[in-house]
Scaffold this motif. Sequence first.
Motif, PDB file in Angstrom:
ATOM      1  N   ASP A 143      25.462  28.238 -12.629  1.00 32.87           N
ATOM      2  CA  ASP A 143      25.572  29.679 -12.452  1.00 32.87           C
ATOM      3  C   ASP A 143      24.396  30.392 -13.122  1.00 32.87           C
ATOM      4  O   ASP A 143      24.231  30.332 -14.339  1.00 32.87           O
ATOM      5  N   PRO A 144      23.557  31.069 -12.336  1.00 30.50           N
ATOM      6  CA  PRO A 144      22.378  31.722 -12.920  1.00 30.50           C
ATOM      7  C   PRO A 144      22.724  32.851 -13.895  1.00 30.50           C
ATOM      8  O   PRO A 144      21.955  33.136 -14.810  1.00 30.50           O
ATOM      9  N   ASP A 145      23.883  33.465 -13.709  1.00 28.92           N
ATOM     10  CA  ASP A 145      24.283  34.537 -14.629  1.00 28.92           C
ATOM     11  C   ASP A 145      24.498  33.994 -16.042  1.00 28.92           C
ATOM     12  O   ASP A 145      24.158  34.653 -17.027  1.00 28.92           O
ATOM     13  N   VAL A 146      25.055  32.792 -16.131  1.00 26.89           N
ATOM     14  CA  VAL A 146      25.280  32.183 -17.449  1.00 26.89           C
ATOM     15  C   VAL A 146      23.942  31.850 -18.102  1.00 26.89           C
ATOM     16  O   VAL A 146      23.744  32.088 -19.296  1.00 26.89           O
ATOM     17  N   VAL A 160      23.832  24.473 -22.184  1.00 24.28           N
ATOM     18  CA  VAL A 160      24.435  25.263 -21.110  1.00 24.28           C
ATOM     19  C   VAL A 160      24.348  24.527 -19.772  1.00 24.28           C
ATOM     20  O   VAL A 160      25.361  24.217 -19.158  1.00 24.28           O
ATOM     21  N   GLU A 161      23.120  24.249 -19.340  1.00 22.95           N
ATOM     22  CA  GLU A 161      22.931  23.706 -17.998  1.00 22.95           C
ATOM     23  C   GLU A 161      23.462  22.279 -17.846  1.00 22.95           C
ATOM     24  O   GLU A 161      24.165  21.986 -16.880  1.00 22.95           O
ATOM     25  N   ARG A 195      19.455  33.418 -21.945  1.00 25.41           N
ATOM     26  CA  ARG A 195      18.084  33.873 -22.188  1.00 25.41           C
ATOM     27  C   ARG A 195      18.075  35.220 -22.909  1.00 25.41           C
ATOM     28  O   ARG A 195      17.251  35.458 -23.784  1.00 25.41           O
ATOM     29  N   ILE A 196      18.999  36.090 -22.525  1.00 24.70           N
ATOM     30  CA  ILE A 196      19.093  37.405 -23.170  1.00 24.70           C
ATOM     31  C   ILE A 196      19.452  37.237 -24.643  1.00 24.70           C
ATOM     32  O   ILE A 196      18.951  37.953 -25.498  1.00 24.70           O
TER      33      ILE A 196
END
Length: 161
Positions: free
Chosen positions: A56-59, A77-78, A64-65
Amino acid sequence: AVHPFLGATQAIPAIAIAPLLVLWLNYGLFPVMVLCALIVFFPILVSAVVGLKHVDPDVVDAGRIDGATSWSLLTQVEMPMALPTILAGVRNGVTLAITGAIVGEMVMGGSGLGTVLVVQRAAVDTAGMFATIIVLCVVASGAYALIQLWERRSRIIDSLN
């Protein structure tokens, strides 16, 4: 650009690669291991790439934020999110590795079940060959089931987080 080459390498039968490995690496366990690695590398790699692409790119963006480094994003995460897909590739790779080991031993020699099958074939020992094949099926099924259990546990742990 690499995908057509991956497909081409998978189309080459293991029995065609084995004699080349004997010429290059001699007889023994090492060329059999190389054959197994060649057989399983690309299916596992493709599975890992697919799993990582579907994270999921949002995660990832949220990480990153928060200031996570690329390495920590990958490892924390990934990879955990892609683990079920990666393990599915490993599960298939294990069964392919067993096939590669048998073919390798039949062509390159060794002291495992592939060699047992060659001896049984030469002796026209049909019952012995069936028994060896059953042992191979049990080993492959057991390895497959263990990795499937690992895959299920990773999904349960992932859902709890």
